[in-house]
Enzyme design. Structure first.
Site, PDB file in Angstrom:
ATOM      1  N   ASP A 179       0.840  -1.197   0.000  1.00  0.00           N
ATOM      2  CA  ASP A 179       0.000   0.000   0.000  1.00  0.00           C
ATOM      3  C   ASP A 179       0.878   1.251   0.000  1.00  0.00           C
ATOM      4  OD1 ASP A 179      -2.596   1.106  -0.026  1.00  0.00           O
ATOM      5  OD2 ASP A 179      -3.269  -0.300   1.509  1.00  0.00           O
ATOM      6  N   TRP A 245      -3.666   3.255  -5.657  1.00  0.00           N
ATOM      7  CA  TRP A 245      -5.059   3.661  -5.920  1.00  0.00           C
ATOM      8  C   TRP A 245      -5.190   4.554  -7.156  1.00  0.00           C
ATOM      9  CZ3 TRP A 245      -2.687   6.746  -1.982  1.00  0.00           C
ATOM     10  CH2 TRP A 245      -2.269   6.007  -0.883  1.00  0.00           C
ATOM     11  N   GLY A 246      -4.358   4.302  -8.165  1.00  0.00           N
ATOM     12  CA  GLY A 246      -4.407   5.099  -9.385  1.00  0.00           C
ATOM     13  C   GLY A 246      -3.652   6.404  -9.291  1.00  0.00           C
ATOM     14  N   GLU A 247      -2.997   6.660  -8.158  1.00  0.00           N
ATOM     15  CA  GLU A 247      -2.240   7.895  -7.963  1.00  0.00           C
ATOM     16  C   GLU A 247      -0.772   7.689  -8.357  1.00  0.00           C
ATOM     17  OE1 GLU A 247      -3.623  10.681  -7.124  1.00  0.00           O
ATOM     18  OE2 GLU A 247      -5.493  10.185  -6.078  1.00  0.00           O
ATOM     19  N   ASP A 266     -10.162   2.845  -3.354  1.00  0.00           N
ATOM     20  CA  ASP A 266     -10.783   1.648  -2.796  1.00  0.00           C
ATOM     21  C   ASP A 266     -12.218   1.501  -3.289  1.00  0.00           C
ATOM     22  OD1 ASP A 266      -8.457   1.333  -1.426  1.00  0.00           O
ATOM     23  OD2 ASP A 266      -9.327   1.493   0.573  1.00  0.00           O
TER      24      ASP A 266
END
Length: 589
Positions: A179, A245-247, A266
């Protein structure tokens, strides 16, 4: 090794030619198809126990889901107690009693061994920063790391080598989710930083504001972590899941280091959230393929709007993940699951579409309001998976003509959820769909001449995406199927092309041909008037064709004997925004 694996896979899947064991002898194919398994986060968050996880593992076995492919059992946030002064992570033995050791070091090895003895794979969780997501977002969790501030820094930053030797060496895990809350949620203005609970870091990710982050810093940390894993497990028989998360532009670079990467925030257990997560991955077909998978997040089947009373939505959810070729990670308490949900998750025909060895991601061939048609070319020549989707809350009819599937009339249609097969009379596949319903079909027949690059996305790699050294709108996808990077249609000199690749200038795509074609053809040109670009075609490193164009032009390039084709677009003397260009109707014969 990654490229070697890809070439071996492609050689065996181009036209359904079997891959022989000798071809794969030195290739680990752990990620040759998307991973499947279970993660406890959506069901239990940090309040999970060894007993709960093992009960789910047993259910995977007894229900037949493990035999269907759901083999990874992944532990998420909450498993750690503290980091010792020598850097070793202590396991929370109240959660994992089997981790207790006489010397107090603790070890998850007995738990991992138990899963392996069941024929399952074991996964674990960490963060790329110093701290973890639960410390920022679940402050009332009973399972947060304990001790002094340094002891509570259980993320991998500053401990990458030691942590990877522990996880992949000593413990023998098979899957690691990494993460990135540690890079985003410990800014100096956060309350838990201001009060001294945690140390300040960054932020290097500012959610939804990429211009304020430092994507290069984030990428460098994941790159070094991947190198540490590879040093421990050089065979490559593992999964590294990159979760930003696509960042941090991760969807554009994560395939260099991991086998799957999140493209979205999420997912929640709502229809709207599911569609939003799906959309973030759907546009990125050119970035996915064997060994590298777009991840729109875990399945919410069994939760919220995809529970036992919402089987239409649950089937649609699995259909969309399958047509993408997305990882299939269940996230609900299987021990309480009704048979109806087990049957959906375990549908072998849907799973076969997701796991098709060609590794092509489904692409949208039409979208009209809530009606969407997504097509995925399968390994068998002339076989296509088709999802006819009703995204809305009213009944509607969704159709697709056979020419958009690149098939001749006279096809067989298999309904995956209905379990029915039929011979189609006519040249259009049509279904009347209820609200939120998706028809998942397998359509087989005689293909039209040639193979379009949009039918073989799993064999395409984006080597350079054209973003280097300049700012590009973060909402753009640098290389897209059937659209410009901006998402607009492919229009060359006023003519719209429904088939082709849209790219940025200064891009380079690689296509694995394996010496199976004679000719490459395409209509090329810049998408904006008044710009010029050079289009170059290389075969195994040798320039086969080169043309500078300001208006649409045709290319007809011999490629006999070529194993690796490269498609290059170079900008010509242009300042300002990047050139948008198209390889329209790009095909091989």
């Amino acid at each position: 090794m990654r490229m070697k694996m890809m070439l071996a896979l492609l050689a065996g899947t181009l036209f359904g030619v079997p891959t022989h064991a000798a071809d794969m002898a030195d290739v680990d194919n752990a990620a040759a198809t998307p991973p499947m398994g279970w993660n406890p986060w959506n069901a239990f968050r940090t309040e999970v126990t060894e007993a709960k996880i093992l009960a789910v593992a047993k259910k995977l076995k007894s229900s037949g889901l493990a035999a269907a492919g759901y083999r990874y059992v992944n532990v998420d946030d909450g498993w750690w107690l503290a980091r010792r002064a020598d850097g070793r992570i202590l396991v929370r033995t109240s959660m994992f009693p089997s981790a207790a050791t006489p010397d107090g070091r603790t070890s998850l090895k007995p738990f991992v061994d138990r899963l392996h003895a069941m024929g399952l794979k074991a996964g674990l969780y960490t963060d790329i920063g110093r701290n973890i997501c639960s410390q920022a977002w679940d402050p009332s969790s009973p399972n947060l790391p304990a001790g002094a501030r340094a002891e509570r820094e259980v993320g991998s930053m500053d401990f990458q080598r030691q942590d990877m030797q522990l996880m992949f060496g000593e413990l023998g895990i098979d899957y690691l989710k990494v993460d990135a809350c540690g890079m985003a949620d410990y800014a100096p203005d956060r309350r838990h930083v201001r009060d001294g609970t945690y140390r300040e870091l960054g932020p290097f990710i500012v959610r939804h504001r990429p211009e304020q982050g430092d994507a290069a810093k984030v990428e460098a940390l994941y790159a070094s972590l991947a190198a540490e894993i590879a040093a421990v497990r050089p065979r490559g028989d593992y999964m590294l899941s990159i979760c930003t998360w696509g960042e941090a532009d991760a969807a554009n670079w994560a395939g260099k280091y991991g086998q799957l990467w999140r493209t979205s925030p999420d997912i929640r257990a709502t229809w709207e959230s599911m569609l939003s997560s799906f959309d973030t991955a759907e546009r990125r077909a050119l970035y996915a393929g064997p060994g590298r998978w777009n991840d729109p997040d875990m399945l919410q089947i069994g939760n919220g709007e995809f529970g036992a009373g919402r089987l239409v939505e649950a089937r649609a959810h699995l259909s969309l993940w399958a047509i993408l070729g997305a990882p299939l990670l269940l996230g609900y308490d299987l021990t309480r699951s009704p048979d109806s949900l087990i049957a959906i998750a375990g549908n072998r025909e849907a799973i076969a579409i997701d796991q098709d060895p060609a590794g092509n991601q489904g692409i949208t061939v039409s979208r009209d309001g809530d009606a969407q048609v997504i097509v995925k070319a399968l390994r068998e020549r002339g076989a296509k998976a088709v999802a006819l989707v009703n995204r809305g809350n009213r009944p509607l009819t969704v159709s697709v003509p056979l020419h958009r599937l690149r098939l001749r009339p006279g096809v067989a249609v298999r309904d995956v959820w209905g379990g029915r097969s039929e011979r189609l009379e006519g040249d259009t596949v049509t279904r009347r769909l209820g609200p939120r319903e998706t028809a998942l079909l397998r359509v087989t027949g005689m293909p039209l001449a040639g193979v379009h690059l949009t039918e073989m996305t799993g064999r395409i790699r984006v080597l350079e995406d054209g973003r280097a050294g300049r700012r590009v709108d973060p909402a753009w996808v640098p290389a897209q199927v059937n659209a410009a990077p901006s998402g607009e249609p492919l229009v060359l000199a006023g003519e719209r092309h429904d088939d082709g690749l849209g790219v940025l200038g200064n891009s380079r795509l690689q296509v694995a041909l394996d010496s199976r074609f004679r000719t490459f053809r395409a209509t090329v040109g810049p998408l904006d008037a008044g710009t010029t670009a050079t289009f170059r075609v290389l075969g195994d490193g040798k320039v086969l064709a080169e043309r500078a164009v300001a208006a649409p032009a045709g290319l007809d390039v011999p490629v006999a004997g070529v194993r690796l084709l490269e498609l290059v677009v170079e900008e010509q003397g242009k300042a300002g925004p990047p050139v948008l260009a198209a390889w329209a109707q790009a095909r091989l014969e």
